[in-house]
Design an enzyme around this catalytic site. Structure first.
Site, short mmCIF file in Angstrom:
data_model
loop_
_atom_site.label_atom_id
_atom_site.label_comp_id
_atom_site.label_asym_id
_atom_site.label_seq_id
_atom_site.Cartn_x
_atom_site.Cartn_y
_atom_site.Cartn_z
N TYR A 1 9.91 -6.65 -16.65
CA TYR A 1 9.99 -8.07 -16.99
C TYR A 1 8.98 -8.80 -16.11
O TYR A 1 9.27 -9.29 -15.02
CB TYR A 1 11.41 -8.60 -16.80
CG TYR A 1 12.40 -8.08 -17.82
CD1 TYR A 1 11.96 -7.40 -18.96
CD2 TYR A 1 13.76 -8.26 -17.66
CE1 TYR A 1 12.85 -6.91 -19.90
CE2 TYR A 1 14.66 -7.79 -18.61
CZ TYR A 1 14.20 -7.12 -19.72
OH TYR A 1 15.10 -6.65 -20.66
N HIS B 1 15.32 2.31 -20.45
CA HIS B 1 14.90 1.16 -21.25
C HIS B 1 14.64 1.51 -22.70
O HIS B 1 14.89 0.71 -23.61
CB HIS B 1 13.64 0.55 -20.62
CG HIS B 1 13.48 -0.90 -20.91
ND1 HIS B 1 12.92 -1.79 -20.01
CD2 HIS B 1 13.82 -1.66 -21.98
CE1 HIS B 1 12.92 -3.01 -20.53
NE2 HIS B 1 13.45 -2.94 -21.72
N PRO C 1 21.17 -12.19 -28.20
CA PRO C 1 22.39 -12.49 -28.97
C PRO C 1 22.35 -13.82 -29.72
O PRO C 1 23.21 -14.08 -30.57
CB PRO C 1 23.48 -12.51 -27.89
CG PRO C 1 22.76 -12.96 -26.66
CD PRO C 1 21.41 -12.32 -26.75
N GLY D 1 16.87 -14.51 -29.68
CA GLY D 1 15.67 -14.39 -28.87
C GLY D 1 14.75 -15.58 -29.06
O GLY D 1 15.08 -16.54 -29.77
#
Length: 299
Positions: free
Chosen positions: A55, A128, A209, A212
């Protein structure tokens, strides 16, 4: 904030978590503002933060989000009350998202995450993504070695199918699965993933959820969500999150946030009670064909 079990770990976390990714990509807030976002979520009752080494903008700043979370928790009075889940298995060459789940790479990524988070062991370390050129068993086997070495406490998976979960379970105990899921992305209810998680007591961490960055406008504009939200005096995003919580006891949504208002609004969904009429209307608008656990085992 109500709590939910984090799989079979014996730990309980807030029913709504915080996704850290938006605070470290393009258009991210300043570090000081991002820390305020994290603190706002924690004050609202969030006790689960999801991050990943990738990230960040590119490989030059691997660990950006992990370091940001560590800085926020360093200023928090009870950092031990927060579960930080991170991930390894991707790289960011030139800003691209490239899978690399070779055991050697995963072990190096875990060591870097330990340093970035400044912890002796990572509570939840997740693969991931499955690497097409590396057997899943080898990747999970590396995480099992890290667990035996005391570097990580629990193993999770991300972006996986029911069949891949089963394969991974043959190598090591799996306590969580993190996949994309929302009112507009309901496939894991019917493809066996969520029923399998329910049967195996695996926490299902729903990312994106509320759609995005690209799909949130659909949630904001949906007429059914808007009507129910107006009845409760809340945002459509809270209704979308509450719908996920009502669908399964193993689901823990982890909406991302880069603004204080977003973090607080999402957290409030953890206390929202939908009526039977609300749920009926949502079921009609967002129908789910739920697979059985036996079907999931057969995948």
């Amino acid at each position: 904030m109500k709590l939910r079990p984090l799989g079979s770990t014996g730990l309980h976390v807030s029913s709504i978590g915080l996704g850290g990714m938006p605070m470290s990509l393009e258009g991210r807030p300043a570090k000081s503002e991002a820390i305020k976002v994290i603190h706002a979520a924690l004050r609202a009752g969030v006790t689960l933060i999801d991050t990943a080494d990738v990230y960040c903008i590119d490989n030059a700043e691997i660990g950006h989000n992990e370091k940001l979370i560590e800085a926020a928790l360093e200023q928090w009075p009870e950092p031990e009350s927060v579960v930080v889940a991170t991930k390894g298995g991707l790289t960011r060459p030139g800003g691209a998202w490239v899978t690399d789940a070779h055991p050697r790479r995963l072990k190096a990524a875990c060591e870097a995450s330990l340093k970035a988070l400044k912890v002796p062991a990572i509570t939840l370390y997740q693969l991931h993504a499955v690497d097409d050129v590396v057997p899943l068993e080898d990747s999970v086997g590396a995480l099992a070695e890290l667990r035996r070495a005391g570097k990580i406490m629990h193993i999770g998976l991300s972006n996986v199918t029911a069949a891949q979960i089963r394969r991974a379970q043959q190598v090591a105990p799996i306590v969580s699965v993190q996949n994309r899921c929302s009112v507009f992305d309901r496939r894991d209810f019917s493809n066996g993933v969520i029923p399998l998680c329910e049967a195996e007591k695996i926490a299902y961490l729903a990312y994106s959820p509320v759609g995005g960055s690209r799909g949130k406008h659909r949630v904001a504009d949906d007429p059914t969500l808007r009507r129910i939200a107006a009845n409760h005096g809340v945002s459509t995003f809270q209704i979308a999150l509450a719908w996920l919580l009502a669908r399964s006891p193993v689901i823990v949504p982890i909406p991302g946030a880069s603004k204080i208002t977003s973090a607080i609004d999402s957290a409030a969904a953890g206390a929202l009670e939908l009526s039977s009429d609300d749920l009926a209307a949502l079921e009609q608008a967002f129908p789910v064909t739920q697979a059985s656990p036996s079907a999931a085992r057969a995948v």
